[in-house]
Each structure stands twice: as C-alpha cells, then as structure tokens.
Scaffold this active site. Structure first.
Site, PDB file in Angstrom:
ATOM      1  N   LYS A   1      14.704  36.862  12.482  1.00  0.00           N
ATOM      2  CA  LYS A   1      14.084  37.768  13.435  1.00  0.00           C
ATOM      3  C   LYS A   1      12.643  37.340  13.730  1.00  0.00           C
ATOM      4  O   LYS A   1      11.999  36.673  12.905  1.00  0.00           O
ATOM      5  CB  LYS A   1      14.041  39.192  12.857  1.00  0.00           C
ATOM      6  CG  LYS A   1      15.382  39.866  12.682  1.00  0.00           C
ATOM      7  CD  LYS A   1      15.186  41.237  12.056  1.00  0.00           C
ATOM      8  CE  LYS A   1      16.512  41.963  11.881  1.00  0.00           C
ATOM      9  NZ  LYS A   1      17.133  42.309  13.175  1.00  0.00           N
TER      10      LYS A   1
ATOM     11  N   ARG B   1      27.889  44.406  10.980  1.00  0.00           N
ATOM     12  CA  ARG B   1      29.321  44.529  11.274  1.00  0.00           C
ATOM     13  C   ARG B   1      30.178  43.780  10.254  1.00  0.00           C
ATOM     14  O   ARG B   1      31.333  44.127  10.042  1.00  0.00           O
ATOM     15  CB  ARG B   1      29.596  44.041  12.695  1.00  0.00           C
ATOM     16  CG  ARG B   1      29.367  42.585  12.945  1.00  0.00           C
ATOM     17  CD  ARG B   1      29.261  42.266  14.438  1.00  0.00           C
ATOM     18  NE  ARG B   1      28.014  42.750  14.986  1.00  0.00           N
ATOM     19  CZ  ARG B   1      27.681  42.664  16.286  1.00  0.00           C
ATOM     20  NH1 ARG B   1      28.546  42.139  17.149  1.00  0.00           N
ATOM     21  NH2 ARG B   1      26.530  43.114  16.714  1.00  0.00           N
TER      22      ARG B   1
END
Length: 493
Positions: A258, A332
């Site tokens: 990130k 996920r």
C-alpha cells in the site's frame, strides 16, 4: 505494552424518580414556541431551540433538543448531550446527572437516547498523562427500564468492537485478538471460544489464511465462538446463524504494498472480525434462544521473504484453488477459507460475512453506509431492518451475473481479483465458497472508520455492524425476547 480493553462506557441507567441535589437535564422540542418536556414549566431560556442534539445550560439546568422525535434524533440528542457534559466535567462540572424524559416516550426512542449517551462520549487513548474528569453516570427518569438495559448491552458490544479495532498493531496480532475474544467471553455464561493455531490450520488445509499470514513472524489464528441458545433446548428449534468476520490485524498490502499515506489506519482492518466477536458477546448477554457461531480468520498481511506473491495458486479449505493477482486483496482469501469451513462442518441455515473489503465500496457508498450483497431476499430484508433499528445504514448492491464468469481463472478454479466493479466482483468471488446456503456479504470499508464525530460515532473505529448482527439474530426470536424480556417477565442482562 498492553492496551486498555475494554473502555467502560458511561453508565446509563433507568430510574423512576429524580435525586435530590443532582443536576437535571430537560428535553426540548422545536416549534413556535419551543416546547419543554417534564419539569420544564415557565419561560424557555434563550438559546434553547429543540433542534436534535442542540445543548444549552441555563441556571444549572441542561437542555437538550430532541428534534422531530425520530429514533435517530434521540440517538443524536443522547450523544451530543454526553459530549457537552464531558466537556463540562473536565472544567469541574458534575459527573452524575438525571435526565427527565417524557412519560409517554416510545421505548425505541428511550433506547436510542440511552445508546447515544452511552456511545457518544467514547474515547480510546493510550497516554502517560492523567485522564481528564468525565461523566460517570446518567440516570434516565423513565418507565422503559428494559429499553435502557438493552441499550446498555448494545453499547457494550459497540464499545468492544471499537476497542478491538482501535488497538494498535504493535499490541494486536492474531494471537492477541484471539486472546481478547477469550477474555471478552469469559464472563458470559454459555459462550464458548475455541482458538485454532497455525498447525491446526495447516493440517486442515486453510490455504488462504496461511498464505496471507505467511509473510509475518506473528502466525495466523482462527477464532470460533459458539452460542448454543442458552440451554433448556436453546436454539434447537431455530435456525443456525453463522457469522464470519475478516480479522486482518494489520495490512501492509503484502508484496502489492500500500502507499504509506493512510497505512497507519490498517490497524482497523479487522473491524469485521471485531464486529463478529462483539455481536456474539451481545447475543449471549441477551440470551437469545437460537444457535449462533462466529468465525474470525485472523492474520497479519506483511512483507518478507516468506510472503505470498501475485501469480501464486493457493488451495482453500475444501479444495477450491485461487489464482492470486493482488496480495492487497487478502481479506477475501481468509474469508473464503472460513466460509468453506462453515458450509462443510457447521451446517448453517444462514451465513453472513462482514469485512472492510474493498475501497470500491467506500467510493460507491461513502463512509456512513455499508454495502449489502445477498443471495436470499428474506435474509437481506432482515439485515436491512436490523440496520435501520440499530442506526446503521445499509444499501443493497447487486450480484451481477454477467460478471460472474469473470471470477473463473485460466490456471485455477477462481481468480482473486476479477475485472469489473470491485465491490461486486469481490462479493461474487466470496459467493463461490458459500454452497447453497442463504448468504449475505457486508462490506464495511467506509463506515468502519470515521475521521470526525457524527451522531453517536466518534473519530476512529466505529464498531459498525455489531448492532446490526445482534438485531439480525433477534429477528428470528419473539418480540418479548428481542426487547430483553424473558418468558418469566424478568429483564435479561
């Protein structure tokens, strides 16, 4: 360093009479002229408008506006009042006050006011300085004691979820989160917690959790909380609800790292897991007569020589394989393992997952509304209704079938990040692991965090979704139980 847990909310209690010598709070309603609630005879002081949340002090008496009297206005009123009273206490003001509520006030409004008062002054701070003086208790003069008690349970659940998510990640790792769940459940009879370590996960093929946690020196965990319905047959006649919450205790993004800006907020990337832990504690405290299981796959997504890579193929619990395309879409992957485990081993009647999953949902719905995906209309309606009652706003999103084929991979069964609308394709990926069980996915990437105060929310982790999940469980039980009243007429604690 051991972070404080939990943060005690203001003690909001019901009473039938005012205390002698204790400062009073009066309620005001807008109009021409402004109307005052019980005890408000005489002229209305200058500055009292009745606007929801407007607070004024005059001659030692506080006035708080209730607006149009909707539950949201009462929640805002309670939150604004406690913030004003905290500020006054810091300047030497009283730490205990009585609030005179209208005698005919609906219990839902009483609950909303009590909830706002319990949560609006929340503060999470780790400091070496002495804590400022704060309001300790607020007594509401009302006959709706059960509504105040239920608000206290909901406030405690929200506070727990906030505390877990706000805890800094030098303290909070998967093992700490698991231990915190054990501590939170310790004083709740009938709530069982089991913690599975990395060896258990490896033996049973939790490839998603192990891949995401593989880059960190702090190994992953699976937390399983079980509420069997409170005994005496418990939830044997009702549905089995399984709740799954993303528990990423810090998210660097892994190799798909990130940007530095905003990465410090990733201590709250386990807000979904926090909501599930808090909801199970709240459900057990309310002693709801149905079976509820909570699963929190917990991992730290870090960067190292053992981190998983884009292009890897991982095998989930149950055997389904996933092509990894972005290591920053780790949530996920851990949810997929837990969902498959729930379907194959727990026999759920309804399955709900909650996660800070996609930036796309934050862009779509902003920071005060959660995204709701569901394969079952009744489950979706129950969640929307529970959210409305809890003061948590949801918007149902479509599971677009024309994008479902994009979930397929050329080299594995599914691919992690299909092209197309990111929030929707993430939900379609998760659907692959839910079998035929009625399922809903709650994306709370926006409302899980706040950068300013509004309603009962304060900056930092919000605890969003915990109250909705409790309300969902209540939707399958009788109205008396949902209101906090047992079959013998006693109020549940």
């Amino acid at each position: 360093m051991r972070a404080p847990l939990p943060t005690p909310p203001v003690a909001v209690e019901a009473a039938t009479t005012l205390r002698r010598g204790v400062p009073a709070v009066l309620v005001a309603f807008p109009g021409d002229p402004v109307r005052l609630g019980p005890g408000g005879g005489g002229d209305v002081p200058t500055g009292v408008t009745g606007k929801a949340g407007a607070t004024t002090r005059h001659d030692g008496t506080w006035y708080v506006g209730a607006g149009d009297g909707a539950p949201g206005d009462w929640r805002t009123a309670g939150a604004s009042l406690i913030r004003a009273l905290h500020g006054d206490a810091e300047q030497g003001g009283p730490t205990s006050l009585d609030v005179r509520l209208p005698t005919d006030l609906d219990p839902a409004a009483v609950e909303a006011f009590a909830l706002g008062a319990a949560l609006g002054g929340y503060r999470y701070r780790i400091t070496g300085t002495e804590a400022p003086k704060r309001v300790k208790s607020l007594r509401l003069v009302t006959a709706a004691a059960a509504a105040v008690d239920r608000a206290a349970t909901l406030a405690a659940a929200t506070t727990l979820a906030r505390d877990l998510a706000n805890t800094p990640s030098n303290v909070k790792d998967p093992a700490w989160l698991a231990a915190a769940a054990v501590r939170a459940a310790r004083d709740v009879p009938g709530l069982d917690v089991r913690v599975r370590d990395e060896r258990w996960l490896a033996d049973r093929g939790f490839g998603g959790v192990l891949a995401v946690g593989g880059g960190s020196a702090r190994p992953p965990r699976l937390v399983e909380l079980t509420w069997s319905g409170g005994g005496s047959g418990g939830g044997s006649g009702g549905p089995h609800l399984v709740l799954v919450g993303k528990g990423i205790t810090f998210d660097t993004g892994g190799i798909s790292i990130k940007p530095a800006q905003g990465m410090h907020l990733m201590r709250t990337d386990m807000s979904g897991g926090a909501a599930v832990i808090a909801a199970l504690v709240g459900i057990a405290r309310l002693r709801l007569p149905l079976r509820v299981t909570g699963l929190v796959p917990a991992a730290e997504n870090h960067v190292s020589g053992s981190a998983y890579r884009p292009g890897d193929v991982i095998r989930h619990y149950g055997g389904t394989t996933t092509e990894v395309t972005n290591t920053d879409a780790e949530g996920r992957l851990v949810l997929a393992d837990a969902l498959a485990y729930a379907v194959r081993t727990l026999a759920p009647d309804h399955l709900v997952d909650v996660a800070t999953l996609t930036g796309a949902m934050k862009v779509t719905l902003g920071v005060r509304t959660g995204g709701l995906f569901a394969t079952d209309d009744d489950l979706a309606a129950r969640l929307l209704g529970a959210g409305e009652a809890a003061g948590e706003r949801w918007w149902r999103m479509p599971l677009l079938e024309d994008a479902a084929e994009d979930v397929r991979s050329d080299i594995a069964d599914v691919r992690q990040c299909p092209p197309g609308p990111g929030g929707i394709t993430a939900a379609l990926f998760l659907r692959e692991f839910t079998g035929e069980v009625p399922w809903a996915h709650l994306d709370i990437a926006g409302p899980a965090r706040a950068d300013k105060a509004y309603d009962e929310v304060v900056p930092g982790a919000t605890g969003f979704a915990a109250r909705t999940l409790i309300g969902l469980a209540e939707s399958w039980v009788g109205a008396d139980v949902a209101a906090g009243v047992g079959a013998d007429g006693d109020t549940m604690g």
